[in-house]
Scaffold this motif. Structure first.
Motif, mmCIF file in Angstrom:
data_model
loop_
_atom_site.group_PDB
_atom_site.id
_atom_site.type_symbol
_atom_site.label_atom_id
_atom_site.label_comp_id
_atom_site.label_asym_id
_atom_site.label_seq_id
_atom_site.Cartn_x
_atom_site.Cartn_y
_atom_site.Cartn_z
ATOM 1 N N MET A 234 -1.567 -3.907 0.325
ATOM 2 C CA MET A 234 -2.989 -3.091 0.011
ATOM 3 C C MET A 234 -4.058 -4.359 -0.066
ATOM 4 O O MET A 234 -3.756 -5.352 -0.646
ATOM 5 N N LYS A 235 -5.244 -4.159 0.476
ATOM 6 C CA LYS A 235 -6.337 -5.038 0.411
ATOM 7 C C LYS A 235 -6.645 -5.336 -1.105
ATOM 8 O O LYS A 235 -6.639 -4.601 -1.938
ATOM 9 N N ALA B 250 0.785 -1.249 0.123
ATOM 10 C CA ALA B 250 0.146 0.027 -0.020
ATOM 11 C C ALA B 250 0.805 1.224 -0.096
ATOM 12 O O ALA B 250 0.411 2.390 -0.506
ATOM 13 N N GLU C 273 -9.472 -6.057 -2.452
ATOM 14 C CA GLU C 273 -10.841 -5.489 -2.649
ATOM 15 C C GLU C 273 -10.354 -3.924 -3.376
ATOM 16 O O GLU C 273 -10.823 -3.416 -4.419
ATOM 17 N N GLU C 274 -9.532 -3.342 -2.325
ATOM 18 C CA GLU C 274 -9.157 -1.833 -2.982
ATOM 19 C C GLU C 274 -8.241 -1.793 -4.240
ATOM 20 O O GLU C 274 -8.455 -0.919 -4.787
ATOM 21 N N LEU C 275 -7.454 -2.764 -4.436
ATOM 22 C CA LEU C 275 -6.528 -2.890 -5.557
ATOM 23 C C LEU C 275 -7.312 -3.167 -6.682
ATOM 24 O O LEU C 275 -7.116 -2.667 -7.865
ATOM 25 N N ASP D 121 -1.217 3.513 -7.965
ATOM 26 C CA ASP D 121 -1.983 3.969 -9.171
ATOM 27 C C ASP D 121 -0.743 4.183 -10.591
ATOM 28 O O ASP D 121 -1.244 3.742 -11.635
ATOM 29 N N THR E 158 -6.680 -9.434 -8.398
ATOM 30 C CA THR E 158 -5.793 -9.001 -7.368
ATOM 31 C C THR E 158 -5.775 -9.796 -6.119
ATOM 32 O O THR E 158 -6.981 -10.762 -5.913
ATOM 33 N N LYS F 296 -10.448 -2.262 -7.110
ATOM 34 C CA LYS F 296 -11.314 -1.129 -7.549
ATOM 35 C C LYS F 296 -10.312 -0.239 -8.349
ATOM 36 O O LYS F 296 -10.633 0.364 -9.489
ATOM 37 N N ALA F 297 -8.981 -0.127 -7.812
ATOM 38 C CA ALA F 297 -7.990 0.944 -8.654
ATOM 39 C C ALA F 297 -7.781 0.208 -10.166
ATOM 40 O O ALA F 297 -7.599 0.979 -10.973
ATOM 41 N N SER G 193 -10.941 -9.886 -7.419
ATOM 42 C CA SER G 193 -10.297 -9.877 -6.105
ATOM 43 C C SER G 193 -10.407 -11.532 -5.551
ATOM 44 O O SER G 193 -11.642 -11.826 -5.228
#
Length: 462
Positions: A403-404, A374, A406-408, A379, A394, A410-411, A421
């Motif tokens: 980094m989680k 993270a 799910e967050e990755l 990005d 991911t 989304k990005a 994910s």
């Protein structure tokens, strides 16, 4: 979780002193009182020191080495710093020296799958029994200095074990990779080495090393010692090169800037580069144009060693090049299906991977299995790699800095529409095998590489 996994699950390198103090107050000091009798106990002792974080400076490593009778003294070193390319240069130089008949120690950081990768002699990992012996020696000293409120970190413990091991084994030469930065890295306790080398410098670990290329270069150039020889990678940023030139001038070093134009590229493929130089033709099984730049540094190191009396024949150089392997550096795990593993974790690493993929497998559809830390430029890395993929999975590397998934995911959807994910890295790889694309690219972190590599090899070989 086994001890190997624990050792790869690092805390953030920029923990502040308040956090360090909080963690240290909860430290179970009993672990330093228990004799180390087996391999698992050694790994547990080493991993237990991770709670002390990563704290620059030499007070703790010097306290250790003072009481160990300075095992770092009397050995000959090649000291290598930089952002990208250290592993490739270290492994290539060590392999050539081994083929030339020298008992060669190799210290690398971090490991991918097995902790013992960190310390090697002539390509063989440190024996478990040797690791136990030297860890127990260090434990006794740690117990002693702990009473003085001196608490060595995990990497300082590993560094001390390494020095003990290479000294006990009477290595002819040691190829020594910096852990982080250089100036305040615990490997930098050595005297002037046979030569220093600084490979490509770019942005990484900014919270520790600085936010500008100049600040980062000052840390890397910290390994330059008085009256030595320093080799610099080609194509350094001009402001980084200025820092290196200044350091060499002030410390009376001869500076050699490696020149890849002196190496002819005969052919290249997804399996490596065939090169010609100095009346030698050899196939370097490391992938990508950036490996020519890395090899130009290795070549200059070998030339310096020869000038200092090392006997290294062209046959040894060729044999060393052609048997060099570096796990998780655009590593082809399988050709059918095509599976590539890369531990690059910063923007320049992502660019090098992209260049290799675009050159050698541009026409193949790709599934990307990606996990990142993270605290990286996430990005920017995604903007480089994600558009190449038809599908992205991911995942969550085994690190508390990750980094989680799910967050990755989304990005990543900004750059690729087919994204899902899967938290477990091995499950993510297994899912990638079921997707009918031409290739699988596992990338984003050396932690992810360590999580997946052995599992992937087993699956691919069955």
């Amino acid at each position: 979780m086994d001890s190997e996994s624990i050792l790869n699950k690092k805390s953030a390198p920029n923990e502040n002193s308040a956090l360090n103090n909080k963690v240290i107050s909860n430290y179970d000091s009993d672990i330093i009182c228990k004799p180390i009798l087996d391999y698992e106990a050694a790994l547990n002792f080493i991993s237990g020191r991770a709670i002390f974080g990563s704290r620059p400076g030499f007070e703790r490593i010097n306290a250790l080495l003072d009481r160990l009778d300075h095992p770092e003294k009397g050995l000959k070193y090649i000291h290598i710093a930089g952002t990208n390319g250290k592993g490739s240069v270290c492994n290539t130089v060590a392999n050539i020296l081994t083929k030339a008949g020298y008992k060669t120690g190799l210290f690398i950081s971090p490991f991918v799958s097995n902790f013992r990768e960190r310390m090697q002699i002539n390509g063989e990992y440190i024996e478990k029994t040797s690791l136990v012996t030297h860890t127990e020696t260090v434990r006794k000293v740690v117990k002693e200095i702990s009473k003085l409120n001196i608490e060595p970190t995990e990497f300082e413990i590993i560094t001390a074990i390494m020095f003990l091991y290479f000294k006990a084994e009477k290595c002819d030469v040691v190829v020594l990779e910096v852990g982080l930065g250089g100036l305040l890295d615990s490997t930098n306790v050595i005297d002037t080495p046979l030569c220093s080398a600084i490979v490509s410098i770019s942005f990484d670990h900014m919270s520790v090393l600085g936010n500008t290329i100049e600040e980062i270069a000052v840390q890397k150039a910290g390994i330059i010692k008085s009256n030595g020889v320093t080799i610099c990678a080609p194509n350094q940023p001009e402001n980084a090169l200025h820092v290196i030139r200044t350091a060499c001038f002030e410390r009376k070093n001869k500076l050699i800037i490696a020149d890849p134009s002196e190496i002819d590229l005969i052919s290249d493929s997804i399996l490596g580069n065939t090169i010609s130089f100095d009346s030698i033709t050899a196939t370097l099984p490391l992938i990508g144009k950036h490996q020519i730049d890395n090899f130009s540094v290795s070549r200059e190191i070998i030339k310096v060693l020869i000038s200092k009396g090392f006997e290294i024949s062209n046959d040894a150089i060729k044999a060393g090049i052609e048997t060099t392997t570096v796990p998780a550096r655009v590593e082809v795990l399988s050709t059918n299906p095509l599976v590539i593993l890369d531990g690059g974790h910063n923007v320049d690493g992502a660019k090098a991977l992209k260049n290799a993929l675009c050159k050698y497998i541009a026409d193949k559809t790709k599934t990307l299995v990606i996990g990142v830390m993270a605290d990286k430029e996430v990005d920017l890395v995604l903007s480089i790699l994600a558009p190449l993929a038809k599908n992205i999975i991911t995942t969550l590397p085994n690190s508390n800095r990750s980094m989680k998934a799910e967050e990755l995911a989304k990005a990543a959807k900004k750059y690729c529409k087919n994204v899902e994910s899967i938290k477990n890295p091995t499950d993510a790889f297994d899912k990638a095998l079921k997707i009918k694309n031409d290739s699988i690219i596992i990338c984003g972190s050396l932690y992810l590489a360590g999580d997946v590599r052995q599992h992937a090899l087993k699956r691919l070989n069955n």
